[in-house]
Design a protein around this motif. Structure first.
Motif, PDB file in Angstrom:
ATOM      1  N   ALA A 177       0.823  -1.213   0.000  1.00 39.35           N
ATOM      2  CA  ALA A 177       0.000   0.000   0.000  1.00 39.35           C
ATOM      3  C   ALA A 177       0.859   1.266   0.000  1.00 39.35           C
ATOM      4  O   ALA A 177       0.591   2.211  -0.752  1.00 39.35           O
ATOM      5  N   LEU A 178       1.888   1.284   0.824  1.00 38.76           N
ATOM      6  CA  LEU A 178       2.687   2.502   0.950  1.00 38.76           C
ATOM      7  C   LEU A 178       3.539   2.789  -0.283  1.00 38.76           C
ATOM      8  O   LEU A 178       3.932   3.935  -0.513  1.00 38.76           O
ATOM      9  N   THR A 179       3.839   1.755  -1.067  1.00 38.25           N
ATOM     10  CA  THR A 179       4.619   1.960  -2.295  1.00 38.25           C
ATOM     11  C   THR A 179       3.730   2.011  -3.539  1.00 38.25           C
ATOM     12  O   THR A 179       4.229   1.918  -4.658  1.00 38.25           O
ATOM     13  N   SER A 180       2.439   2.202  -3.347  1.00 39.09           N
ATOM     14  CA  SER A 180       1.517   2.226  -4.482  1.00 39.09           C
ATOM     15  C   SER A 180       1.651   3.503  -5.298  1.00 39.09           C
ATOM     16  O   SER A 180       2.077   4.554  -4.783  1.00 39.09           O
ATOM     17  N   TYR A 181       1.270   3.418  -6.561  1.00 43.03           N
ATOM     18  CA  TYR A 181       1.252   4.619  -7.397  1.00 43.03           C
ATOM     19  C   TYR A 181       0.220   5.613  -6.889  1.00 43.03           C
ATOM     20  O   TYR A 181       0.423   6.825  -6.988  1.00 43.03           O
ATOM     21  N   GLU A 182      -0.890   5.118  -6.335  1.00 40.44           N
ATOM     22  CA  GLU A 182      -1.927   6.011  -5.841  1.00 40.44           C
ATOM     23  C   GLU A 182      -1.378   6.971  -4.790  1.00 40.44           C
ATOM     24  O   GLU A 182      -1.687   8.162  -4.801  1.00 40.44           O
ATOM     25  N   LEU A 183      -0.571   6.460  -3.871  1.00 39.44           N
ATOM     26  CA  LEU A 183       0.000   7.314  -2.833  1.00 39.44           C
ATOM     27  C   LEU A 183       1.024   8.277  -3.431  1.00 39.44           C
ATOM     28  O   LEU A 183       1.060   9.465  -3.065  1.00 39.44           O
ATOM     29  N   TYR A 184       1.846   7.780  -4.350  1.00 43.25           N
ATOM     30  CA  TYR A 184       2.794   8.658  -5.042  1.00 43.25           C
ATOM     31  C   TYR A 184       2.041   9.775  -5.762  1.00 43.25           C
ATOM     32  O   TYR A 184       2.423  10.958  -5.689  1.00 43.25           O
ATOM     33  N   ARG A 185       0.957   9.442  -6.439  1.00 42.67           N
ATOM     34  CA  ARG A 185       0.184  10.430  -7.194  1.00 42.67           C
ATOM     35  C   ARG A 185      -0.410  11.491  -6.272  1.00 42.67           C
ATOM     36  O   ARG A 185      -0.350  12.689  -6.564  1.00 42.67           O
ATOM     37  N   MET A 186      -0.969  11.057  -5.141  1.00 40.70           N
ATOM     38  CA  MET A 186      -1.586  12.019  -4.219  1.00 40.70           C
ATOM     39  C   MET A 186      -0.570  13.014  -3.676  1.00 40.70           C
ATOM     40  O   MET A 186      -0.846  14.219  -3.602  1.00 40.70           O
ATOM     41  N   LEU A 187       0.610  12.517  -3.317  1.00 39.16           N
ATOM     42  CA  LEU A 187       1.590  13.394  -2.676  1.00 39.16           C
ATOM     43  C   LEU A 187       2.419  14.195  -3.678  1.00 39.16           C
ATOM     44  O   LEU A 187       2.622  15.403  -3.505  1.00 39.16           O
ATOM     45  N   VAL A 188       2.917  13.516  -4.730  1.00 33.35           N
ATOM     46  CA  VAL A 188       3.842  14.180  -5.667  1.00 33.35           C
ATOM     47  C   VAL A 188       3.097  14.923  -6.769  1.00 33.35           C
ATOM     48  O   VAL A 188       3.449  16.062  -7.100  1.00 33.35           O
ATOM     49  N   ILE A 189       2.063  14.312  -7.324  1.00 26.65           N
ATOM     50  CA  ILE A 189       1.349  14.943  -8.444  1.00 26.65           C
ATOM     51  C   ILE A 189       0.309  15.941  -7.936  1.00 26.65           C
ATOM     52  O   ILE A 189       0.278  17.095  -8.364  1.00 26.65           O
ATOM     53  N   GLU A 190      -0.518  15.517  -6.997  1.00 26.30           N
ATOM     54  CA  GLU A 190      -1.599  16.401  -6.543  1.00 26.30           C
ATOM     55  C   GLU A 190      -1.121  17.431  -5.524  1.00 26.30           C
ATOM     56  O   GLU A 190      -1.442  18.619  -5.629  1.00 26.30           O
ATOM     57  N   ARG A 191      -0.364  16.988  -4.512  1.00 27.98           N
ATOM     58  CA  ARG A 191       0.078  17.905  -3.469  1.00 27.98           C
ATOM     59  C   ARG A 191       1.423  18.549  -3.783  1.00 27.98           C
ATOM     60  O   ARG A 191       1.910  19.389  -3.042  1.00 27.98           O
ATOM     61  N   ARG A 192       2.025  18.130  -4.883  1.00 28.76           N
ATOM     62  CA  ARG A 192       3.266  18.718  -5.393  1.00 28.76           C
ATOM     63  C   ARG A 192       4.445  18.623  -4.419  1.00 28.76           C
ATOM     64  O   ARG A 192       5.257  19.545  -4.306  1.00 28.76           O
ATOM     65  N   TRP A 193       4.527  17.487  -3.732  1.00 26.59           N
ATOM     66  CA  TRP A 193       5.734  17.231  -2.951  1.00 26.59           C
ATOM     67  C   TRP A 193       6.915  17.077  -3.901  1.00 26.59           C
ATOM     68  O   TRP A 193       6.779  16.424  -4.950  1.00 26.59           O
ATOM     69  N   PRO A 194       8.085  17.609  -3.566  1.00 22.27           N
ATOM     70  CA  PRO A 194       9.280  17.271  -4.355  1.00 22.27           C
ATOM     71  C   PRO A 194       9.522  15.757  -4.276  1.00 22.27           C
ATOM     72  O   PRO A 194       9.346  15.158  -3.198  1.00 22.27           O
TER      73      PRO A 194
END
Length: 216
Positions: A177-194
């Motif tokens: 779950a923690l390495t899912s693309y969904e989590l990456y997308r929420m943080l990096v793409i949507e929330r714009r985390w570096p």
């Protein structure tokens, strides 16, 4: 006749390698053309004929190499297609015995695997609404990812490094779950985390959730 045979035999490996190289170049042209068309037209708007035209091959060649548009997308997001840097990290992960380093590598691989594939993974996430056959592909990819991660969890458990009281099944699901693309997308793409922040956060969280504490 006897003199001709060694000569002809000697040429075969060269011609075989040349054909293999040509086939791989054709395959890569098709994949590159597909990525470009997916970006401009989307999954539903991309046809095998259009892929063939951009790749400068015949539609029959595209069908012979991949069979279908679904299969091309599967090849694009296939972990085996990752670049040499990610492959090097995977090799290091397999060779590293130190658990916290393994987890840090998992976070690094997760970030660097997703970064160049955002377009394709977004297609895979949204396209089932117009192409239901992709739902099965997305599930196959996730199950393969989960299976690969279960091996790391089994290794950590075997070497008594898994957090005490954490069942194997739960540990696998946490890692998955923690390495899912969904989590990456929420943080990096949507929330714009570096991406670097995401990688550091993920490594710290995975170590906290999975590994035996070294304190006390």
């Amino acid at each position: 006749m006897e003199n001709a045979s060694p000569s002809s035999e000697g040429k075969r490996p060269y011609h075989s390698r040349a054909r293999q190289r040509q086939a791989e170049e054709t395959r890569q042209r098709i994949l590159a053309a597909t990525r470009a068309l997916f970006a401009s037209r989307g999954y539903a708007g991309t046809t095998l004929e259009a892929i063939a035209e951009v790749a400068e091959v015949s539609p029959k060649t595209v069908s012979a190499v991949f069979g279908s548009k679904r299969a091309i997308l599967a090849a694009v997001v296939n972990p085996g297609a990752f670049g040499p840097h990610v492959q090097h990290l995977l090799d290091e992960l397999r060779a590293t015995p130190e658990p916290s380093r393994q987890i840090s590598l998992v976070a690094q691989i997760t970030r660097q695997a997703y970064e160049p594939l955002v377009l394709e993974l977004e297609l895979l996430r949204t396209a089932p609404a117009v192409a239901p056959e992709l739902a099965d592909l997305a599930w196959e990819i996730e199950m393969r990812r989960r299976q690969n991660q279960s091996r790391l969890v089994a290794y950590l458990n075997e070497h008594r490094m898994l957090r005490q009281g954490l069942p194997l099944e739960e540990a696998t699901e946490v890692l998955w779950a923690l390495t899912s693309y969904e989590l990456y997308r929420m943080l990096v793409i949507e929330r714009r985390w570096p991406p670097e922040r995401y990688e550091t956060w993920l490594a710290q969280l995975l170590i906290q959730q999975l590994l035996q504490s070294t304190q006390g």
